[in-house]
Design an enzyme around this catalytic site. Structure first.
Site, PDB file in Angstrom:
ATOM      1  N   HIS A 184      -7.191  -4.221  -0.516  1.00  0.00           N
ATOM      2  CA  HIS A 184      -6.553  -5.722  -0.650  1.00  0.00           C
ATOM      3  C   HIS A 184      -7.225  -6.357  -1.873  1.00  0.00           C
ATOM      4  O   HIS A 184      -7.103  -7.570  -2.058  1.00  0.00           O
ATOM      5  CB  HIS A 184      -6.704  -6.320   0.686  1.00  0.00           C
ATOM      6  CG  HIS A 184      -6.189  -5.943   1.574  1.00  0.00           C
ATOM      7  ND1 HIS A 184      -6.995  -5.086   2.583  1.00  0.00           N
ATOM      8  CD2 HIS A 184      -4.712  -5.937   2.267  1.00  0.00           C
ATOM      9  CE1 HIS A 184      -6.016  -4.716   3.676  1.00  0.00           C
ATOM     10  NE2 HIS A 184      -5.019  -5.270   3.175  1.00  0.00           N
ATOM     11  N   HIS A 221       0.966  -1.097  -0.064  1.00  0.00           N
ATOM     12  CA  HIS A 221       0.055  -0.171   0.194  1.00  0.00           C
ATOM     13  C   HIS A 221       0.869   1.109   0.084  1.00  0.00           C
ATOM     14  O   HIS A 221       0.355   2.387   0.404  1.00  0.00           O
ATOM     15  CB  HIS A 221      -0.809   0.354   1.392  1.00  0.00           C
ATOM     16  CG  HIS A 221      -1.653  -1.076   1.472  1.00  0.00           C
ATOM     17  ND1 HIS A 221      -2.767  -1.768   0.438  1.00  0.00           N
ATOM     18  CD2 HIS A 221      -1.788  -2.069   2.273  1.00  0.00           C
ATOM     19  CE1 HIS A 221      -3.283  -2.753   0.804  1.00  0.00           C
ATOM     20  NE2 HIS A 221      -2.661  -3.096   2.043  1.00  0.00           N
TER      21      HIS A 221
END
Length: 333
Positions: free
Chosen positions: A219, A57
């Site tokens: 995700h 991320h």
């Protein structure tokens, strides 16, 4: 799978080595367990602000370590929670005698592992508080969570609380401020393509050429619904309306608008989307006082966009504007 990597099993450690070299003036990186800490840690008599989560991320969370933001970040494996020993090591490395505040995105593994680490630190005599952020309005429960997910609002929370801690606000004050931010921030995102986790070697889900996932998680979790791709004038309201309705945001509100790339969306598209969002907010009488545009909470190479709104007041505005010096956010220093 086409990626600039060597072994999928070592991709996080390899990236951390490069990060340490690129930002040696700001960061210190330890590898066993993996923790990224600000170069001058621990800072005496300062609350340590710590966060973390699965890698993939970036720049979240390690890119936000530095003066005015995080004291440490705990990078897990790609899309995998950091372990309790990582978080405990982060607390030990940054404890300046004023306690620690853990900022945790609402994913089941993150919450459990940070709670375990807080208990370990408390046994060593460190006052540790935990605040969970759950700003995603898209779904109540998902593959990774019980309740809403923590997404783009995490960046704004880390900046505001990090600024307060840098000013010397005590642990009670930092915790109260963090909970106030959590209550005033909302987000939603969409995906045009899936991403490929290195150790999986294939996309996390499949979308047709004319499909997008509305309400996607960071995700690759499923969103609210799969819909046909349309023009930006349709996509942006589909993200913004649920955000506005949830708090709700109303005419006269002062806000920070954060337009985020999920990793693969170029700035030309991001600025286009941001402009539409600003216009829609102005039509509702909502005043955009601050902005953040760019890839700050990504999902590897996923093409997609998320919008985050934080309802501002004078204190939050001042803390947002306060000096910060990290690899990913820098102003006023």
């Amino acid at each position: 799978m086409k990626k600039v990597i060597n072994d999928p099993a070592t991709v996080v450690a390899d990236a951390l080595r490069g990060m340490a070299l690129a930002h040696a003036d700001l960061l210190d990186v330890q590898y066993d367990p993996a923790v990224v800490v600000r170069a001058d840690a621990p800072v005496p008599r300062k609350v340590a602000v710590i966060s973390g989560g699965g890698s993939g991320h970036e720049p979240l969370h390690g890119g936000f370590v530095g003066r005015g933001m995080l004291d440490a970040a705990c990078p897990g494996a790609v899309f995998t929670s950091p372990t309790p020993d990582q978080v405990a090591a982060a607390v030990a490395r940054t404890d300046g005698g004023a306690g620690a505040l853990l900022i945790v995105k609402n994913y089941t593994g993150d919450v459990l592992n940070f709670e375990t680490a807080a208990e370990l630190a408390a046994a060593d005599g460190v006052d540790v508080r935990t605040v969970v952020i759950d700003d995603d309005v898209a779904v109540k429960d998902s593959l990774y969570t019980a309740g809403r997910r923590g997404v783009g609002g995490t960046v704004l929370l880390e900046k505001v609380v990090g600024a307060a801690a840098e000013r010397g606000v005590d642990l009670d004050g930092c915790e109260a401020l963090a909970r106030r931010v959590v209550g005033r921030v909302r987000s939603m995102g969409l995906a045009l393509t899936a991403c490929t986790v290195p150790h999986a070697g294939e996309p996390s889900f499949t979308l047709g050429d004319d499909e997008m996932e509305l309400g996607i998680g960071i995700h690759g979790e499923p969103g609210r619904r799969r819909v046909p791709v349309g023009p930006a004038d349709e996509l942006v309201p589909a993200l913004l309306e649920p955000v506005l309705e949830d708090l709700p945001f109303t005419a006269g509100d002062r806000v920070l608008l954060f337009t985020n790339s999920m990793g693969g969306t170029p700035l030309i598209e991001l600025y286009l989307a941001h402009g539409i969002a600003e216009r829609l907010l102005a039509e509702r009488g909502i005043v955009v006082e601050r902005r953040l545009v760019g890839p700050y909470v990504t999902s590897l190479e996923m093409q997609g966009v998320s919008l985050t709104l934080l309802k501002l007041d004078d204190e939050l505005l001042e803390l947002w504007d306060a000096p910060v010096r990290t690899p990913a956010l820098r102003w006023g220093l």
